[in-house]
Scaffold this active site. Structure first.
Site: not given
Ligand SMILES: NC(=O)c1ccc[n+]([C@@H]2O[C@H](COP(=O)([O-])OP(=O)(O)OC[C@H]3O[C@@H](n4cnc5c(N)ncnc54)[C@H](OP(=O)(O)O)[C@@H]3O)[C@@H](O)[C@H]2O)c1
Length: 263
Positions: A22-23, A165, A263
């Site tokens: 996802s994402g 986090y 900033w």
């Molecule tokens: N969205 C934002 O605003 C944002 C901003 C800054 C950084 N990030 C970073 O970007 C990355 C992706 O996040 P996202 O926003 O795309 O969130 P997301 O849609 O919730 O995706 C998270 C992904 O991590 C996987 N995951 C979680 N726990 C896992 C486990 N134990 N084993 C294997 N896979 C696991 C999930 O897959 P399954 O559930 O299928 O296992 C999913 O594919 C993260 O590191 C997040 O911290 C996001």
């Protein structure tokens, strides 16, 4: 082959992507496939990975396979690496996007929440880097490791109370720097991308299908561009860091944040 292909083309390379279900991980996997890389997709939700693998094969004509795993289980993670390598051949690129966020005020943040976040965001990021680095070193091949960190890797989060986090993203930035130093002599580049907020399962309220409007307003306030990131806006950073032409770029944390960190 065009000059751009020489700089950015990934054809013949093989990438493994964690968090591909996802994402941002899904977006990053699609970006690498557009660049021509073959893809091994890792996360727990196997159905999502199979769907994406098919989509990538059909749309971009590259090879792609699903390797479902809970990456906090070291043995499962290693099996996923073995499976991808067995199906697609030696790995060149690791894109680590798996991550979770646990909310809660620091003074009440439960140990179980802390442990869960550390296990996914930091320990699994280290172990996947280690699996990748060891293989490349043993095979005497260069490679690129890219982790998805966050703007909160370098500062506190003014919007969400999520101590685990924030701390793990700070740790991830330094993991990248340390590995960049240790593995530079092996031709292994290690970098991170630090996004600000993007609408994904992590940030979207499933009941309304969007980021809650009060939170969105606060996110926009902290962003000079006054908006969240959009689908596809991580692509160029992913391709830049994966690209053979970025052979002198290592230990960097590249912001993709609408100016959040300016900033
Ligand atoms: N969205 C934002 O605003 C944002 C901003 C800054 C950084 N990030 C970073 O970007 C990355 C992706 O996040 P996202 O926003 O795309 O969130 P997301 O849609 O919730 O995706 C998270 C992904 O991590 C996987 N995951 C979680 N726990 C896992 C486990 N134990 N084993 C294997 N896979 C696991 C999930 O897959 P399954 O559930 O299928 O296992 C999913 O594919 C993260 O590191 C997040 O911290 C996001």
């Amino acid at each position: 082959m065009s000059h751009l292909d020489t700089l950015f083309g990934l054809s013949g390379q093989c990438a493994i992507v964690t968090g591909a279900s996802s994402g941002l991980g899904r977006d990053a996997a699609r970006a690498l496939a557009k660049g021509g890389a073959d893809l091994g997709l890792v996360a727990r939700r196997a159905d999502r990975l199979e769907e994406l693998a098919k989509e990538i094969r059909d749309e971009f004509g590259v090879r792609a396979c699903a390797a479902p795993a809970d990456i906090t289980d070291s043995a499962e993670l290693e099996r996923a690496f073995d499976r991808v390598e067995g199906e697609l051949g030696p790995l060149d690129i690791l894109l680590g996007a798996a991550g979770i966020a646990e909310l809660g005020r620091a003074e009440r943040h439960k140990r179980e929440k802390w442990d869960r976040v550390v296990a996914v965001n930091l320990t699994a990021a280290f172990e996947s880097s280690q699996l990748m680095g060891r293989r490349l070193i043993d095979q005497g091949r260069p490679g690129s490791i890219i982790h998805i960190s966050s703007v909160v890797g370098s500062r506190g989060n003014p919007i969400h109370r999520a101590i685990g986090y924030t701390v793990t993203k700070g740790g991830l930035d330094n993991l990248v720097r340390q590995l960049a130093i240790e593995w530079a002599s092996h031709g292994i580049r290690v970098n991170a991308i630090a996004p600000s907020y993007f609408p994904t399962e992590m940030t979207v309220d499933p009941e309304i299908g969007d980021v809650r409007s009060d939170q969105k307003a606060r996110m926009e306030t902290f962003t000079p561009m006054a908006r969240l990131g959009r689908e596809g806006e991580l692509e160029t950073a992913v391709l830049f860091l994966a690209a053979p032409g970025s052979s002198y770029v290592t230990g960097a944390v590249v912001p993709v944040d609408g100016g959040w960190t300016a900033w």
